[in-house]
Design an enzyme around this catalytic site. Structure first.
Site, short mmCIF file in Angstrom:
data_model
loop_
_atom_site.label_atom_id
_atom_site.label_comp_id
_atom_site.label_asym_id
_atom_site.label_seq_id
_atom_site.Cartn_x
_atom_site.Cartn_y
_atom_site.Cartn_z
N TRP A 115 8.92 27.78 4.24
CA TRP A 115 7.22 27.44 4.57
C TRP A 115 6.54 28.35 3.69
O TRP A 115 5.41 28.29 3.75
CB TRP A 115 6.80 27.63 5.87
CG TRP A 115 7.05 26.22 6.54
CD1 TRP A 115 8.06 25.27 6.21
CD2 TRP A 115 6.51 25.92 7.99
NE1 TRP A 115 8.09 24.39 7.13
CE2 TRP A 115 7.23 24.55 8.20
CE3 TRP A 115 5.87 26.55 9.00
CZ2 TRP A 115 6.97 23.88 9.22
CZ3 TRP A 115 5.58 25.60 10.13
CH2 TRP A 115 5.96 24.52 10.32
N GLU A 123 17.50 27.66 -8.10
CA GLU A 123 16.04 27.39 -8.09
C GLU A 123 15.52 27.74 -9.43
O GLU A 123 14.89 29.00 -9.43
CB GLU A 123 15.00 28.26 -7.01
CG GLU A 123 15.61 27.68 -5.60
CD GLU A 123 14.34 27.78 -4.69
OE1 GLU A 123 14.10 26.65 -4.03
OE2 GLU A 123 13.89 29.05 -4.45
N GLY A 138 7.31 24.78 -7.20
CA GLY A 138 5.85 24.53 -7.13
C GLY A 138 4.87 23.83 -8.12
O GLY A 138 3.74 23.68 -8.19
N SER A 155 10.49 21.68 -6.51
CA SER A 155 9.68 20.20 -6.55
C SER A 155 10.45 19.25 -6.07
O SER A 155 10.27 18.17 -6.65
CB SER A 155 9.13 20.03 -8.10
OG SER A 155 8.20 21.16 -8.28
N GLY A 164 10.02 23.77 -0.62
CA GLY A 164 9.08 24.43 -0.47
C GLY A 164 7.78 23.48 0.22
O GLY A 164 8.08 23.08 1.20
N GLY A 165 6.80 23.26 -0.76
CA GLY A 165 5.70 22.45 -0.34
C GLY A 165 6.05 21.24 0.53
O GLY A 165 5.49 20.89 1.46
C1 PEP Z 1 10.76 27.02 -3.30
O1 PEP Z 1 10.13 27.93 -3.52
O2 PEP Z 1 11.88 27.54 -2.62
C2 PEP Z 1 10.64 25.79 -3.51
C3 PEP Z 1 11.46 25.18 -4.00
O3 PEP Z 1 9.51 25.33 -3.60
P1 PEP Z 1 8.76 23.92 -4.01
O4 PEP Z 1 9.62 23.02 -3.50
O5 PEP Z 1 7.37 23.76 -3.50
O6 PEP Z 1 8.81 23.81 -5.46
#
Ligand code: PEP
Length: 248
Positions: free
Chosen positions: A10, A163, A169, A208, A229-230
């Site tokens: 989060w 990642e 993001g 993402s 994340g999001g």
């Molecule tokens: C994260 O920061 O761990 C991530 C994967 O973010 P997002 O899914 O928003 O790209």
């Protein structure tokens, strides 16, 4: 043989009102076929842990200090996270590495602290866009793994999250071929260093991940789940990602 894991980060989002999303997630997934983890901001960790107690949803911190206690204003130790109900902690997220200058050695010390506190360390690695474009991706990942993973890493106490920084993001994601290349490489490095335990350590993809691309990503070999994340903030987004992982 490796149980899949859908993990939500989060980040610096959420207040008490956001816990209704966790209630919705618990209701939608009373008995998931995969592990589900949510890592809220520290302010919500204890409340979320109480809410999720008895459900299939585990909770985790987003970072921990390498020490158990002491004069470190604003920091939180691994035993404190455990005391607040966490079973996991993310360490070495690229936002921590960038915002707080965390090095591989610091990440490793945090992962060791997590292990001492009985927490599963979710250790992040990933290349920048310049590194990818320079053909350095595997060198960077190999160096981060060597420097950030403690010698005592096992399938029970460690998860690796790949990642790519440029995919976090941004809505941009690597091709499935690029994801597969890095995940195969990570698996090989883990087996080289940890033997059979290297086969047991789960490797998540993060960057993402959304309901619309989850199934395609989860079909890639050596992808054992996702760090999201999001799209983990709303049950309506995270729930179909969990369902896609159950189907994979
Ligand atoms: C994260 O920061 O761990 C991530 C994967 O973010 P997002 O899914 O928003 O790209």
């Amino acid at each position: 043989m490796r149980r899949k894991l859908a993990a939500g980060n989060w980040k610096m989002n959420g207040t008490g009102a956001s816990l209704s999303e966790v209630e919705a997630l618990i209701a939608a997934h009373p008995d998931p076929k995969v592990d589900v983890l949510l890592c809220p901001p520290a302010t919500l960790l204890e409340r979320m842990s109480r809410l999720a107690n008895g459900s299939a949803i585990a909770t985790g911190g987003q970072d921990c200090h390498a020490a158990e206690s002491g004069a470190h204003t604003g920091d939180i130790s691994a035993p404190m996270l455990a005391d607040a109900g966490a079973s996991h902690v993310i360490v070495g997220h690229s936002e921590r590495r960038d915002d707080h200058g965390e090095t591989d050695a610091m990440v490793r010390a945090k992962a060791e602290a997590a292990h001492r506190a009985g927490l599963v360390a979710v250790i992040c690695c990933g290349e920048s866009l310049a590194e990818r474009e320079g053909g350095l991706t595997l060198d960077i990942i190999g160096g981060q793994l060597a420097g950030s993973l403690p010698d005592g890493a096992t399938g029970a106490n460690t998860v690796v999250a790949y990642e790519p920084i440029w995919a976090i993001g941004t809505g941009k994601i690597p091709t499935t071929g690029q994801i597969g290349e890095v995940h195969d490489f990570i698996r090989a490095e883990l087996v080289k260093r940890f033997g059979a335990e290297g086969e047991a350590i789960r490797v998540l993809y993060g960057g993402s991940v959304k309901p619309s691309n989850a199934a395609e990503i989860f079909a890639v070999a050596n992808v054992d789940g996702a760090l999201v994340g999001g799209a983990s903030l709303k049950a309506a987004d995270f729930s179909p990602i969990i369902a896609a992982l159950e189907e994979a």
